[in-house]
Design a protein around this motif. Structure first.
Motif, mmCIF file in Angstrom:
data_model
loop_
_atom_site.group_PDB
_atom_site.id
_atom_site.type_symbol
_atom_site.label_atom_id
_atom_site.label_comp_id
_atom_site.label_asym_id
_atom_site.label_seq_id
_atom_site.Cartn_x
_atom_site.Cartn_y
_atom_site.Cartn_z
ATOM 1 N N GLU A 50 0.830 -1.211 0.000
ATOM 2 C CA GLU A 50 0.000 0.000 0.000
ATOM 3 C C GLU A 50 0.863 1.259 0.000
ATOM 4 O OE1 GLU A 50 -2.733 -0.169 3.231
ATOM 5 O OE2 GLU A 50 -3.640 -2.047 2.524
ATOM 6 N N GLN A 51 1.964 1.197 0.738
ATOM 7 C CA GLN A 51 2.867 2.343 0.809
ATOM 8 C C GLN A 51 3.496 2.624 -0.558
ATOM 9 O OE1 GLN A 51 5.881 1.799 3.744
ATOM 10 N NE2 GLN A 51 6.530 3.932 3.708
ATOM 11 N N ALA A 52 3.899 1.590 -1.287
ATOM 12 C CA ALA A 52 4.489 1.759 -2.613
ATOM 13 C C ALA A 52 3.447 2.269 -3.609
ATOM 14 C CB ALA A 52 5.092 0.452 -3.098
ATOM 15 N N GLN A 53 2.213 1.782 -3.504
ATOM 16 C CA GLN A 53 1.160 2.259 -4.396
ATOM 17 C C GLN A 53 0.864 3.730 -4.157
ATOM 18 O OE1 GLN A 53 -2.070 -0.466 -3.749
ATOM 19 N NE2 GLN A 53 -1.306 -1.902 -5.293
ATOM 20 N N ALA A 54 0.941 4.164 -2.903
ATOM 21 C CA ALA A 54 0.723 5.578 -2.590
ATOM 22 C C ALA A 54 1.820 6.436 -3.207
ATOM 23 C CB ALA A 54 0.674 5.776 -1.080
ATOM 24 N N VAL A 55 3.063 5.975 -3.162
ATOM 25 C CA VAL A 55 4.169 6.732 -3.757
ATOM 26 C C VAL A 55 4.039 6.749 -5.271
ATOM 27 C CG1 VAL A 55 6.675 6.782 -4.075
ATOM 28 C CG2 VAL A 55 5.725 6.308 -1.824
ATOM 29 N N LEU A 56 3.659 5.627 -5.868
ATOM 30 C CA LEU A 56 3.494 5.574 -7.319
ATOM 31 C C LEU A 56 2.354 6.461 -7.795
ATOM 32 C CD1 LEU A 56 4.056 1.770 -8.008
ATOM 33 C CD2 LEU A 56 5.492 3.651 -8.781
ATOM 34 N N SER A 57 1.342 6.670 -6.965
ATOM 35 C CA SER A 57 0.222 7.539 -7.346
ATOM 36 C C SER A 57 0.592 9.022 -7.295
ATOM 37 C CB SER A 57 -0.987 7.266 -6.459
ATOM 38 O OG SER A 57 -0.713 7.670 -5.139
ATOM 39 N N GLU A 58 1.733 9.363 -6.694
ATOM 40 C CA GLU A 58 2.182 10.754 -6.647
ATOM 41 C C GLU A 58 2.735 11.232 -7.990
ATOM 42 O OE1 GLU A 58 4.977 11.002 -3.464
ATOM 43 O OE2 GLU A 58 3.486 10.491 -1.945
ATOM 44 N N ASN A 59 2.994 10.318 -8.907
ATOM 45 C CA ASN A 59 3.414 10.593 -10.295
ATOM 46 C C ASN A 59 4.788 11.231 -10.435
ATOM 47 O OD1 ASN A 59 1.112 9.482 -11.429
ATOM 48 N ND2 ASN A 59 -0.016 11.393 -11.235
ATOM 49 N N TRP A 60 5.629 11.166 -9.444
ATOM 50 C CA TRP A 60 7.010 11.630 -9.632
ATOM 51 C C TRP A 60 7.908 10.470 -10.036
ATOM 52 C CZ3 TRP A 60 10.844 9.553 -6.594
ATOM 53 C CH2 TRP A 60 10.454 8.953 -5.402
ATOM 54 N N ILE A 61 7.359 9.267 -9.967
ATOM 55 C CA ILE A 61 8.089 8.067 -10.363
ATOM 56 C C ILE A 61 7.110 7.137 -11.074
ATOM 57 C CG2 ILE A 61 7.688 6.852 -8.196
ATOM 58 C CD1 ILE A 61 10.589 5.785 -8.502
ATOM 59 N N SER A 62 7.628 6.383 -12.044
ATOM 60 C CA SER A 62 6.780 5.458 -12.792
ATOM 61 C C SER A 62 7.314 4.034 -12.654
ATOM 62 C CB SER A 62 6.733 5.860 -14.265
ATOM 63 O OG SER A 62 7.995 5.673 -14.855
ATOM 64 N N LEU A 63 6.548 3.090 -13.160
ATOM 65 C CA LEU A 63 6.983 1.692 -13.131
ATOM 66 C C LEU A 63 8.198 1.480 -14.024
ATOM 67 C CD1 LEU A 63 3.606 -0.225 -13.116
ATOM 68 C CD2 LEU A 63 5.199 0.093 -11.250
ATOM 69 N N ASP A 64 8.339 2.288 -15.077
ATOM 70 C CA ASP A 64 9.525 2.188 -15.931
ATOM 71 C C ASP A 64 10.788 2.550 -15.155
ATOM 72 O OD1 ASP A 64 8.058 1.392 -18.120
ATOM 73 O OD2 ASP A 64 7.767 3.454 -18.844
ATOM 74 N N ASP A 65 10.682 3.534 -14.264
ATOM 75 C CA ASP A 65 11.824 3.896 -13.419
ATOM 76 C C ASP A 65 12.198 2.748 -12.488
ATOM 77 O OD1 ASP A 65 11.823 6.448 -14.546
ATOM 78 O OD2 ASP A 65 10.489 7.241 -13.003
ATOM 79 N N ILE A 66 11.191 2.068 -11.970
ATOM 80 C CA ILE A 66 11.439 0.921 -11.087
ATOM 81 C C ILE A 66 12.130 -0.188 -11.872
ATOM 82 C CG2 ILE A 66 10.364 -0.827 -9.619
ATOM 83 C CD1 ILE A 66 10.124 2.006 -8.492
ATOM 84 N N LYS A 67 11.633 -0.477 -13.075
ATOM 85 C CA LYS A 67 12.217 -1.540 -13.890
ATOM 86 C C LYS A 67 13.655 -1.212 -14.283
ATOM 87 C CE LYS A 67 7.850 -3.213 -15.652
ATOM 88 N NZ LYS A 67 6.960 -3.352 -16.805
ATOM 89 N N LEU A 68 13.920 0.048 -14.620
ATOM 90 C CA LEU A 68 15.296 0.443 -14.954
ATOM 91 C C LEU A 68 16.213 0.322 -13.748
ATOM 92 C CD1 LEU A 68 14.816 3.516 -17.315
ATOM 93 C CD2 LEU A 68 15.809 1.305 -17.881
ATOM 94 N N SER A 69 15.708 0.676 -12.579
ATOM 95 C CA SER A 69 16.518 0.548 -11.369
ATOM 96 C C SER A 69 16.767 -0.914 -11.028
ATOM 97 C CB SER A 69 15.829 1.241 -10.189
ATOM 98 O OG SER A 69 15.774 2.630 -10.408
#
Length: 128
Positions: A57-76
């Motif tokens: 839930e905490q990660a979903q809340a951060v992802l909903s802030e739109n300063w980071i995307s799933l593509d950024d997570i995959k690249l990291s």
């Protein structure tokens, strides 16, 4: 046999061997998505990428802030660095991993993931 002839034979054999290795290993790497992961960082990231990911839930809340995307997570998860001094420790029936990476806007981030035997949970995302 003189030294220069032995050297010429040696160099010719070395050249043929190098061409053989580059041709066959290069074709293997191009035909499939082959990675040569021998270092601990690469092996751990490859293990994390190979499992299905779920989000806390905490990660979903951060992802909903739109300063980071799933593509950024995959690249990291592909090019990031694992902080092994704080990682690979038992945590909630799995092991915790802290990945230091960057977003597409070149912001440094720290991703907290829990590695279970059958899945990976994205626990938290923080700016560094």
């Amino acid at each position: 046999m003189k030294f220069k002839f032995r050297l010429a034979y040696y160099m010719f054999g070395l050249l043929l061997g190098a061409i053989f290795v580059v041709y066959f290993l290069g074709a293997k790497a191009e035909s499939r998505d082959v990675e040569f992961c021998y270092l601990p960082n690469c092996r751990a990231l490859k293990d994390l990428r190979s499992k299905p990911i779920s989000y806390s839930e905490q990660a979903q809340a951060v992802l909903s802030e739109n300063w980071i995307s799933l593509d950024d997570i995959k690249l990291s998860m592909k090019h990031g660095d694992i902080d092994f001094s704080k990682s690979n420790e038992p945590y909630k029936n799995g092991k915790i991993y802290l990945i230091e990476g960057k977003t597409t806007q070149n912001e440094e981030i720290i991703i907290t993931m829990i590695n279970y035997t059958d899945r990976v949970v994205l626990e938290d995302i923080k700016k560094k």
